[in-house]
Motif scaffolding. Sequence first.
Motif, PDB file in Angstrom:
ATOM      1  N   PHE A 158       0.822  -1.200   0.000  1.00 59.95           N
ATOM      2  CA  PHE A 158       0.000   0.000   0.000  1.00 59.95           C
ATOM      3  C   PHE A 158       0.863   1.261   0.000  1.00 59.95           C
ATOM      4  CE2 PHE A 158      -3.680  -2.236   2.452  1.00 59.95           C
ATOM      5  CZ  PHE A 158      -3.808  -3.125   1.400  1.00 59.95           C
ATOM      6  N   ALA A 159       0.354   2.325  -0.626  1.00 58.98           N
ATOM      7  CA  ALA A 159       1.036   3.612  -0.596  1.00 58.98           C
ATOM      8  C   ALA A 159       0.803   4.272   0.768  1.00 58.98           C
ATOM      9  CB  ALA A 159       0.514   4.509  -1.711  1.00 58.98           C
ATOM     10  N   PRO A 160       1.865   4.596   1.533  1.00 56.55           N
ATOM     11  CA  PRO A 160       1.688   5.218   2.854  1.00 56.55           C
ATOM     12  C   PRO A 160       1.023   6.591   2.755  1.00 56.55           C
ATOM     13  CG  PRO A 160       3.930   4.391   2.566  1.00 56.55           C
ATOM     14  CD  PRO A 160       3.276   4.340   1.229  1.00 56.55           C
ATOM     15  N   GLU A 161       0.417   7.002   3.848  1.00 57.09           N
ATOM     16  CA  GLU A 161      -0.281   8.291   3.910  1.00 57.09           C
ATOM     17  C   GLU A 161       0.255   9.185   5.023  1.00 57.09           C
ATOM     18  OE1 GLU A 161      -4.340   7.174   4.414  1.00 57.09           O
ATOM     19  OE2 GLU A 161      -4.484   6.219   2.449  1.00 57.09           O
ATOM     20  N   MET A 162       1.147   8.660   5.863  1.00 57.49           N
ATOM     21  CA  MET A 162       1.754   9.427   6.951  1.00 57.49           C
ATOM     22  C   MET A 162       3.252   9.159   6.931  1.00 57.49           C
ATOM     23  SD  MET A 162      -0.996   8.582   9.979  1.00 57.49           S
ATOM     24  CE  MET A 162      -0.473   9.970  10.977  1.00 57.49           C
ATOM     25  N   PHE A 163       4.028  10.190   7.265  1.00 61.97           N
ATOM     26  CA  PHE A 163       5.477  10.067   7.144  1.00 61.97           C
ATOM     27  C   PHE A 163       6.169  10.741   8.332  1.00 61.97           C
ATOM     28  CE2 PHE A 163       3.464  10.143   3.057  1.00 61.97           C
ATOM     29  CZ  PHE A 163       3.994   9.029   2.427  1.00 61.97           C
ATOM     30  N   ALA A 164       7.296  10.169   8.728  1.00 58.46           N
ATOM     31  CA  ALA A 164       8.080  10.738   9.821  1.00 58.46           C
ATOM     32  C   ALA A 164       9.538  10.366   9.631  1.00 58.46           C
ATOM     33  CB  ALA A 164       7.578  10.233  11.168  1.00 58.46           C
ATOM     34  N   ARG A 165      10.412  11.210  10.158  1.00 58.22           N
ATOM     35  CA  ARG A 165      11.827  10.911  10.132  1.00 58.22           C
ATOM     36  C   ARG A 165      12.190  10.262  11.474  1.00 58.22           C
ATOM     37  NH1 ARG A 165      15.156  12.944   6.560  1.00 58.22           N
ATOM     38  NH2 ARG A 165      13.794  14.718   6.171  1.00 58.22           N
ATOM     39  N   ARG A 220      13.673   8.898  18.323  1.00 53.89           N
ATOM     40  CA  ARG A 220      12.459   9.719  18.355  1.00 53.89           C
ATOM     41  C   ARG A 220      11.942   9.916  16.941  1.00 53.89           C
ATOM     42  NH1 ARG A 220      13.864  15.066  17.022  1.00 53.89           N
ATOM     43  NH2 ARG A 220      16.137  15.459  17.109  1.00 53.89           N
ATOM     44  N   LEU A 221      10.677  10.265  16.858  1.00 49.95           N
ATOM     45  CA  LEU A 221      10.031  10.495  15.574  1.00 49.95           C
ATOM     46  C   LEU A 221       9.814  11.987  15.351  1.00 49.95           C
ATOM     47  CD1 LEU A 221       7.367   7.644  15.733  1.00 49.95           C
ATOM     48  CD2 LEU A 221       9.219   7.786  14.068  1.00 49.95           C
ATOM     49  N   GLU A 222      10.059  12.423  14.139  1.00 48.02           N
ATOM     50  CA  GLU A 222       9.821  13.814  13.759  1.00 48.02           C
ATOM     51  C   GLU A 222       8.856  13.803  12.572  1.00 48.02           C
ATOM     52  OE1 GLU A 222      12.663  16.531  11.372  1.00 48.02           O
ATOM     53  OE2 GLU A 222      13.160  16.857  13.484  1.00 48.02           O
ATOM     54  N   ALA A 223       7.626  14.239  12.810  1.00 49.08           N
ATOM     55  CA  ALA A 223       6.596  14.182  11.775  1.00 49.08           C
ATOM     56  C   ALA A 223       6.977  15.050  10.575  1.00 49.08           C
ATOM     57  CB  ALA A 223       5.258  14.639  12.338  1.00 49.08           C
ATOM     58  N   LEU A 224       6.674  14.568   9.381  1.00 47.67           N
ATOM     59  CA  LEU A 224       6.921  15.305   8.143  1.00 47.67           C
ATOM     60  C   LEU A 224       5.588  15.721   7.532  1.00 47.67           C
ATOM     61  CD1 LEU A 224       9.736  13.111   6.543  1.00 47.67           C
ATOM     62  CD2 LEU A 224       9.995  15.203   7.880  1.00 47.67           C
ATOM     63  N   GLY A 225       5.577  16.855   6.883  1.00 42.39           N
ATOM     64  CA  GLY A 225       4.325  17.405   6.349  1.00 42.39           C
ATOM     65  C   GLY A 225       3.963  16.903   4.972  1.00 42.39           C
ATOM     66  N   PHE A 226       3.920  15.578   4.810  1.00 43.07           N
ATOM     67  CA  PHE A 226       3.489  14.994   3.537  1.00 43.07           C
ATOM     68  C   PHE A 226       2.303  14.085   3.804  1.00 43.07           C
ATOM     69  CE2 PHE A 226       7.973  15.997   3.093  1.00 43.07           C
ATOM     70  CZ  PHE A 226       8.006  16.662   1.867  1.00 43.07           C
ATOM     71  N   GLU A 227       1.376  14.009   2.842  1.00 41.96           N
ATOM     72  CA  GLU A 227       0.124  13.288   3.072  1.00 41.96           C
ATOM     73  C   GLU A 227      -0.117  12.133   2.113  1.00 41.96           C
ATOM     74  OE1 GLU A 227      -3.060  16.076   3.035  1.00 41.96           O
ATOM     75  OE2 GLU A 227      -2.385  17.138   4.843  1.00 41.96           O
TER      76      GLU A 227
END
Length: 529
Positions: free
Chosen positions: A390-397, A459-466
Amino acid sequence: MDLSTEIQRRRSFAIIAHPDAGKTTLTEKLLLYGGAIQLAGHVRAKRDRKKTKSDWMTLEQERGISISTAAMQFEVNGHILNLLDTPGHEDFSEDTYRTLMAVDCAVMLLDAGKGVEPQTIKLFQICRSRNIPIVTFINKMDMPARDPFELLDEVERILGIAAVPMLWPIGSGRDFKGVYHIADDSVYLFERTTGGAYRAPVDVKGLDDPELKEMIGDELYASFREGIDLATGALPSFDKKEFHEGKITPVYFGSALTNFGIELFLKEFLAISPAPEAIRLRDGTQLPTSEQFTAFVFKLQANMNRAHRDRVAFVRIASGVFERGMTVFVNDKKKTAKLSSPVSFFGQDRSTIDQAYPGDIIGLINPGLFAIGDVLFTGNAPEFHPLPRFAPEMFARLIPEDTSKMKGFRKGIEELAEEGVVQVFTREHDASPVIGAVGTLQFEVFRFRIQDEYGAPCRLEALGFECSRWIRPEDKSKFSSYDLVLNDDRGNPVVLFKSEFRMKSFQREHPDVPLYESPHLVEVADDKK
């Protein structure tokens, strides 16, 4: 026994349900009545109780949720059952989808008080797309429940499949007295005891027996008789052929927590559920079950045995006979593997096996040789349908917090990425990987396991991609600085978009640049050229 006899003995199935419908409890009670365990532990068990066999991961036991696929093989009345307990949380739908590719039947568990819920609908649609026969068990009848006709109507109206009652409940909630077996004309009464429910059929002389009316009370008896008359007169009767074709779903009522109806359900399930059949290949033909050996990897799991830090490949036998020590080709005959350490599963426990047959789920110790979707075979390579991605919809570094633990950090990312817990993307000259997921719980599980199993705080750093799409390598330079171009774990280029609006704008501006929802579709497009 010969191969055909062994195949007929086998049942491979999964339980699908919305969270909190009682899936893990039902799984354990099936194991209990199958004689596989002696003590069923409540999902949120007290410390002095036995831990649930199916929820073996630390985070599962702490939170009382199923977030990994557990495989359990056990024998009941001469049948070999391969039960896959799938993740109940919607964030793990990709793992569930792959698991459902490995079974021949599914048990759809509904909460009697809630009926058909959103995650149930999604999982049902996956089963329907694969024509998997579905048995329905309506759980928690000893709790406040909706009218049986309302529940059956909802199954038919929302899911589009005819619901055929095999049992009919006598009351519900505090007034739940038992079930009536329609085909056998038998009554099974329920009573609240510390040791469980009374399960033996009551010897009544038909539904008009005065003793039955006395047992359950005049008012409840009148309501029950009215329901039975309507159900047997207006609803369709069970047809095994239509069930196997996915046209109807047989429906059972009971309570997994109190043990009521589970033993009866298990007996019926063995009688009506299908044995493993020939798997349909990509060209539309069917793979015979009795010829060459073939199997496919549908799941990888790291650290099931924390002492050995091993990785296990879950494999579904599709045809032929598996024998310990055999050598097989992998995918395209470019590499071979000697299968010398095969195991059968019972939750976290495992035992070495010498033979396995179509329908069996086995584990192979995986030193990095196997990947999800790999095909193992002798003779000619079969063209199975590819497992979905599946194509992801949430992303984080994912950022390491202790540089002295970088070895464990990198190893955890590599091994957990193989499992498909999340999808891992990388960019040149950037040490921090980007992880993509369908839901936030996947992020939490991934970070927890890196720390708990590999000792690497992060730790997780949220990225602004949808949203994300796979692209052709030659198109990588056509995206702007608003978009993020990365590579997946197999080197395929992927682009991340800030929003679906941005993605659609790009498509309008560049109609010559195709965007794909999975890497498999890129391969298919290349093959058609």
